[in-house]
Design a protein around this motif. Structure first.
Motif, PDB file in Angstrom:
ATOM      1  N   GLU A 199      30.015  50.726  55.957  1.00 48.75           N
ATOM      2  CA  GLU A 199      31.779  51.490  55.519  1.00 48.75           C
ATOM      3  C   GLU A 199      31.474  52.470  54.209  1.00 48.75           C
ATOM      4  OE1 GLU A 199      34.704  48.208  55.984  1.00 48.75           O
ATOM      5  OE2 GLU A 199      34.375  48.566  58.683  1.00 48.75           O
ATOM      6  N   LYS A 200      31.236  51.428  53.211  1.00 45.66           N
ATOM      7  CA  LYS A 200      30.752  52.285  51.428  1.00 45.66           C
ATOM      8  C   LYS A 200      30.128  53.606  51.591  1.00 45.66           C
ATOM      9  CE  LYS A 200      31.826  47.769  49.329  1.00 45.66           C
ATOM     10  NZ  LYS A 200      31.435  46.813  48.654  1.00 45.66           N
ATOM     11  N   GLU A 237      31.933  55.821  53.327  1.00 48.72           N
ATOM     12  CA  GLU A 237      34.032  56.423  52.100  1.00 48.72           C
ATOM     13  C   GLU A 237      32.400  57.407  51.720  1.00 48.72           C
ATOM     14  OE1 GLU A 237      34.678  52.900  51.110  1.00 48.72           O
ATOM     15  OE2 GLU A 237      35.641  52.024  52.734  1.00 48.72           O
ATOM     16  N   ASP A 238      31.481  56.986  51.029  1.00 43.16           N
ATOM     17  CA  ASP A 238      31.098  57.756  49.723  1.00 43.16           C
ATOM     18  C   ASP A 238      29.966  58.624  49.895  1.00 43.16           C
ATOM     19  OD1 ASP A 238      29.432  56.356  49.503  1.00 43.16           O
ATOM     20  OD2 ASP A 238      30.139  54.963  47.820  1.00 43.16           O
TER      21      ASP A 238
END
Length: 203
Positions: free
Chosen positions: A39-40, A43-44
């Motif tokens: 998920e992280k 995001e980035d």
């Protein structure tokens, strides 16, 4: 089926899309999710190694509890996944079996490639629910002769070999078959497994 991704690719990778589509085509509803490290990454955009096992299992357990709460106790729930995701599914079934009717692993990482002394099957005897493992015969994480010589598959479980498939179910070009062919074969095997599990569960 609550379906988990592998270590390096997200829940909507081509393999996961093809597998979920094939399973749905054989009447097995799939819910995919991503572990927190993935998920992280979404995001980035930064690649990260997988979280440690306890954190992965906590995430998987939370998703399973949400699905059970949504669909009720009568839902026949499978947990499964690709490679690392399948291993986490099997560990979850060994440690927290409540409400899990069966486990399906696609390309199980029996050992790291080139390290056949590091087997990841110590928890198999603790899995009480039926388990299906679908494995390519060329998978460097556990080839046919290695797995069958060790006799590690628990009683009541099923091991299906995809002829010529590698860890991502890619066959040899000369076979005339495609990855989708092998994924469809895996989905059919999963449907058969689920039907046999359902019949046995009603006896």
């Amino acid at each position: 089926m609550v379906l988990a991704h592998g270590a390096g690719a997200p829940m909507d990778s081509p393999f996961m899309n093809e597998l979920a589509g094939a399973l749905e085509g054989h009447g097995i509803a799939c819910l995919r999710f991503e572990f927190l490290y993935m998920e992280k990454r979404r995001e980035d955009g930064k690649k990260r190694p997988p979280d440690r096992q306890p954190k992965l299992l906590e995430c998987f357990r939370d998703v399973v509890e949400q699905v059970r709460a949504r669909h009720g106790p009568d839902c026949r729930l499978l947990v499964g996944g690709k490679s690392m995701g399948g291993r986490m599914a099997s560990l979850l079934a060994a440690q927290s079996p409540e409400g899990i009717a069966g486990v399906a692993c696609y390309g199980y990482p029996f050992h790291p490639p080139g390290k056949p002394d590091r087997w990841r099957t110590d928890h198999f005897p603790d899995i009480c629910s039926p388990m299906l493992i679908v494995q390519g015969t060329r998978d460097p994480f556990g080839k046919c002769d290695e797995v069958e010589s060790r006799d590690v598959i628990p009683d009541g479980s099923r091991l299906v070999w995809l002829e010529g498939g590698n860890h991502d179910f890619e066959p040899l070009v000369r076979s005339g078959r495609s990855r989708q062919d092998l994924i469809d074969e895996a989905a059919r095997a999963t449907r058969q497994f689920a039907e046999a599990m359902y019949i046995k569960g009603d006896q």
